[in-house]
Design a protein around this motif. Structure first.
Motif, PDB file in Angstrom:
ATOM      1  N   GLU A 132       0.832  -1.205   0.000  1.00 56.58           N
ATOM      2  CA  GLU A 132       0.000   0.000   0.000  1.00 56.58           C
ATOM      3  C   GLU A 132       0.867   1.256   0.000  1.00 56.58           C
ATOM      4  O   GLU A 132       0.594   2.225  -0.727  1.00 56.58           O
ATOM      5  N   GLN A 133       1.918   1.236   0.798  1.00 57.14           N
ATOM      6  CA  GLN A 133       2.844   2.374   0.838  1.00 57.14           C
ATOM      7  C   GLN A 133       3.494   2.585  -0.525  1.00 57.14           C
ATOM      8  O   GLN A 133       3.581   3.724  -1.024  1.00 57.14           O
ATOM      9  N   LEU A 134       3.945   1.516  -1.128  1.00 52.87           N
ATOM     10  CA  LEU A 134       4.610   1.605  -2.419  1.00 52.87           C
ATOM     11  C   LEU A 134       3.654   2.113  -3.497  1.00 52.87           C
ATOM     12  O   LEU A 134       4.023   2.960  -4.328  1.00 52.87           O
ATOM     13  N   ALA A 135       2.412   1.621  -3.508  1.00 52.05           N
ATOM     14  CA  ALA A 135       1.433   2.079  -4.491  1.00 52.05           C
ATOM     15  C   ALA A 135       1.209   3.577  -4.354  1.00 52.05           C
ATOM     16  O   ALA A 135       1.159   4.311  -5.359  1.00 52.05           O
ATOM     17  N   ASN A 136       1.094   4.057  -3.130  1.00 53.42           N
ATOM     18  CA  ASN A 136       0.908   5.487  -2.916  1.00 53.42           C
ATOM     19  C   ASN A 136       2.133   6.291  -3.347  1.00 53.42           C
ATOM     20  O   ASN A 136       1.999   7.367  -3.940  1.00 53.42           O
ATOM     21  N   LEU A 138       4.280   5.552  -5.682  1.00 47.20           N
ATOM     22  CA  LEU A 138       4.344   5.592  -7.146  1.00 47.20           C
ATOM     23  C   LEU A 138       3.340   6.599  -7.699  1.00 47.20           C
ATOM     24  O   LEU A 138       3.649   7.358  -8.628  1.00 47.20           O
ATOM     25  N   ILE A 139       2.140   6.625  -7.124  1.00 42.29           N
ATOM     26  CA  ILE A 139       1.128   7.586  -7.586  1.00 42.29           C
ATOM     27  C   ILE A 139       1.550   9.013  -7.249  1.00 42.29           C
ATOM     28  O   ILE A 139       1.290   9.947  -8.026  1.00 42.29           O
ATOM     29  N   ASP A 140       2.214   9.216  -6.106  1.00 44.42           N
ATOM     30  CA  ASP A 140       2.709  10.542  -5.744  1.00 44.42           C
ATOM     31  C   ASP A 140       3.575  11.129  -6.852  1.00 44.42           C
ATOM     32  O   ASP A 140       3.581  12.355  -7.068  1.00 44.42           O
ATOM     33  N   ARG A 141       4.295  10.275  -7.545  1.00 45.17           N
ATOM     34  CA  ARG A 141       5.245  10.743  -8.559  1.00 45.17           C
ATOM     35  C   ARG A 141       4.554  11.297  -9.804  1.00 45.17           C
ATOM     36  O   ARG A 141       5.129  12.126 -10.510  1.00 45.17           O
ATOM     37  N   PHE A 142       3.335  10.826 -10.082  1.00 47.65           N
ATOM     38  CA  PHE A 142       2.693  11.267 -11.333  1.00 47.65           C
ATOM     39  C   PHE A 142       1.298  11.851 -11.141  1.00 47.65           C
ATOM     40  O   PHE A 142       0.658  12.235 -12.118  1.00 47.65           O
ATOM     41  N   PHE A 154       3.503   2.515 -13.024  1.00 52.38           N
ATOM     42  CA  PHE A 154       2.828   1.911 -11.868  1.00 52.38           C
ATOM     43  C   PHE A 154       2.815   0.393 -11.925  1.00 52.38           C
ATOM     44  O   PHE A 154       3.264  -0.279 -10.989  1.00 52.38           O
ATOM     45  N   ALA A 155       2.311  -0.180 -13.022  1.00 55.38           N
ATOM     46  CA  ALA A 155       2.112  -1.625 -13.095  1.00 55.38           C
ATOM     47  C   ALA A 155       3.422  -2.401 -13.043  1.00 55.38           C
ATOM     48  O   ALA A 155       3.474  -3.494 -12.471  1.00 55.38           O
ATOM     49  N   THR A 156       4.486  -1.867 -13.631  1.00 56.90           N
ATOM     50  CA  THR A 156       5.766  -2.580 -13.660  1.00 56.90           C
ATOM     51  C   THR A 156       6.566  -2.431 -12.370  1.00 56.90           C
ATOM     52  O   THR A 156       7.028  -3.426 -11.802  1.00 56.90           O
ATOM     53  N   PRO A 157       6.779  -1.203 -11.882  1.00 59.74           N
ATOM     54  CA  PRO A 157       7.638  -1.090 -10.691  1.00 59.74           C
ATOM     55  C   PRO A 157       7.062  -1.715  -9.438  1.00 59.74           C
ATOM     56  O   PRO A 157       7.825  -2.228  -8.606  1.00 59.74           O
ATOM     57  N   LEU A 158       5.738  -1.708  -9.275  1.00 58.30           N
ATOM     58  CA  LEU A 158       5.180  -2.196  -8.008  1.00 58.30           C
ATOM     59  C   LEU A 158       5.544  -3.665  -7.753  1.00 58.30           C
ATOM     60  O   LEU A 158       6.182  -3.973  -6.733  1.00 58.30           O
ATOM     61  N   PRO A 159       5.167  -4.616  -8.612  1.00 57.64           N
ATOM     62  CA  PRO A 159       5.517  -6.010  -8.300  1.00 57.64           C
ATOM     63  C   PRO A 159       7.008  -6.294  -8.395  1.00 57.64           C
ATOM     64  O   PRO A 159       7.512  -7.165  -7.680  1.00 57.64           O
ATOM     65  N   SER A 160       7.736  -5.578  -9.262  1.00 62.95           N
ATOM     66  CA  SER A 160       9.172  -5.848  -9.386  1.00 62.95           C
ATOM     67  C   SER A 160       9.923  -5.402  -8.137  1.00 62.95           C
ATOM     68  O   SER A 160      10.871  -6.075  -7.689  1.00 62.95           O
ATOM     69  N   LEU A 380      -4.909  -1.919  -7.152  1.00 64.82           N
ATOM     70  CA  LEU A 380      -6.085  -1.406  -7.847  1.00 64.82           C
ATOM     71  C   LEU A 380      -6.926  -0.507  -6.927  1.00 64.82           C
ATOM     72  O   LEU A 380      -7.405   0.557  -7.352  1.00 64.82           O
ATOM     73  N   LYS A 381      -7.107  -0.923  -5.694  1.00 65.29           N
ATOM     74  CA  LYS A 381      -7.899  -0.096  -4.772  1.00 65.29           C
ATOM     75  C   LYS A 381      -7.226   1.254  -4.533  1.00 65.29           C
ATOM     76  O   LYS A 381      -7.885   2.306  -4.595  1.00 65.29           O
ATOM     77  N   VAL A 382      -5.938   1.257  -4.274  1.00 67.70           N
ATOM     78  CA  VAL A 382      -5.224   2.518  -4.041  1.00 67.70           C
ATOM     79  C   VAL A 382      -5.289   3.401  -5.290  1.00 67.70           C
ATOM     80  O   VAL A 382      -5.544   4.612  -5.199  1.00 67.70           O
TER      81      VAL A 382
END
Length: 432
Positions: A132-136, A138-142, A154-160, A380-382
């Motif tokens: 959840e922290q990581l998703a937020n 990544l979104i902060d950046r864009f 978003f989709a690539t960096p999160l799971p990697s 997806l929720k975040v």
């Protein structure tokens, strides 16, 4: 269901021509699947040279049928070198030969047991706050950009990043790991070119070298991460060889993000195509789980998984599989079989017949399924909580990458509040 124009009519022999690189098929394979399910759920795919199963029941049974398995008869190296010179693929083949994905019991059981405890649901659930922290972050950046390609952003960096942290690899290497992985998995596509093979082999060589360096760093003491766990298993005796250790680490890093990247992209496209406020699909934890499962069913990231026959198997009177021959299990087709799902091409998270086979079944059921599901639920929720006005900038196209099924790009846009300057009287009042 009418026959798609790229699919030649099926003769009595059930032999079918579908060019997996045909753009019409790439953009909508489900039309072909629907036609096949109504005419020949077991068919011979000429371009691949083996029999394929398109029905849910047929695929589900075959995934659990011990007469079929992932390990090549005679062993990986004996099989792949039988008909072709593969000296230019020596590094790639060395990694594949030791991968648990390509093995059967008892070796598969030994390797899977070593890593399984890191991926069970109760262990994975501990990662929820970090994801959840990581998703937020990544979104902060864009968030202020109003438009972005969501795949690299978003989709690539999160799971990697998540899988890199689990193994204890520097997250600064996440981009390089993705690049190596992309070059290697290109080998699983239909008819890879010589250039693709050379690129995959170079990636395998560099990837393996990197893992050996990471192993060396852990030689003098136990490190509390997944790679440290594998090193301890190797140093504890003959349970894990050096080759198995490297292959296992590479497999976990590759599998730990590749399919999830595609599924995040496919899911975002699916949800945005529904229109309306996307947050309605994530109002409760139960709704979030159901939405993710429906995304996994309706547009999964992996459409074909293969098996080898270990004895003579009669699938139909026409489809006789001899020992050593392959079959193709069409997961994307099985998930959209009208005999198993009501209105299969409708997005219905509340459906009572949810039983997708996106993660496989049987002993090769995806070991990372709990992690992938958690990443999808949180990401997806975040994303939609933060950007509820998100919409497709244009209809995205799928890549030429069957049997992986993912988008080339995912350009999205959203409304961003902009600073509105005060009028003159307001400015004067403010200055006073």
């Amino acid at each position: 269901m009418s026959c798609p124009p790229y699919l030649h009519p099926i003769p009595a022999s059930r032999r079918v021509h579908i060019d997996p690189h045909d753009s019409r098929f790439m953009q909508d394979p489900y039309a072909a699947y629907a036609f096949l399910q109504g005419t020949a759920p077991v068919f011979f795919w000429e371009e691949y040279g083996f029999w394929c199963l398109a029905g849910y029941d047929e695929v589900n049974r075959a995934l659990r049928d011990k007469r079929f398995g992932r390990e090549r008869p005679g062993g990986y190296m004996a099989s792949v070198t039988a008909d072709a010179d593969r000296t230019h693929l020596a590094d790639f083949d060395a990694l594949e030969a030791g991968s648990m994905l390509e093995l059967e019991p008892p070796v598969h059981t030994r390797l899977r047991t070593l890593v399984n405890r890191a991926f069970v649901s109760r262990q994975v659930e501990r990662l929820r706050p970090r994801i959840e922290q990581l998703a937020n972050q990544l979104i902060d950046r864009f968030e202020d950009e109003a438009e972005i390609d969501l795949l690299p952003a978003f989709a690539t960096p999160l799971p990697s990043i998540v899988i890199a942290e689990m193994l204890g690899v520097s997250t600064d290497m996440a981009g390089q790991l993705v690049e190596w992985s992309n070059r290697m998995v290109a080998m699983y596509m239909h008819a890879p070119t010589r250039a693709t093979e050379l690129a995959a082999n170079a990636a395998a060589r560099d990837f393996a070298s990197f893992i050996r360096g990471e192993v060396e760093r852990r030689r003098n003491g136990m490190v509390d991460d997944l790679l440290g766990l594998l090193v301890a298993a190797r140093d504890g005796g003959d349970r894990l060889s050096d080759a198995e250790l490297v292959s296992s680490a590479v497999l976990l890093l590759n599998a730990g993000h590749e399919a999830t990247v595609h599924q995040i992209g496919n899911a975002v496209r699916t949800i945005l195509t529904e229109g309306g406020d996307p947050r309605r699909f994530f109002e409760t934890p139960e709704a979030t789980v159901a939405t993710v499962e429906e995304c996994l069913r309706i547009d999964p990231p992996l459409h074909m998984f293969t098996r080898y026959a270990y004895e003579r198997v009669e699938l139909t009177p026409e489809a006789i599989i001899e020992p050593g021959q392959q079959i193709g299990l069409l997961l994307g087709a099985a998930n959209n079989d009208p005999a198993a799902f009501d209105a299969p091409r409708r997005f219905l998270p509340s459906r009572p017949d949810q039983k997708n086979v996106s993660f496989g079944a049987g002993i090769h059921f995806c070991i990372g399924a709990p992690l992938a599901r958690l990443e999808l639920q949180v990401a997806l929720k975040v994303l939609f909580d933060r950007l509820p006005t998100l919409r497709l900038a244009y209809e995205p196209a799928y890549r030429d990458s069957y049997h992986f099924h993912g988008l080339e790009r995912l350009k999205v846009e959203w409304w961003v509040p902009r600073y509105q300057p005060l009028n003159r009287s307001e400015e004067e009042a403010a200055s006073d």
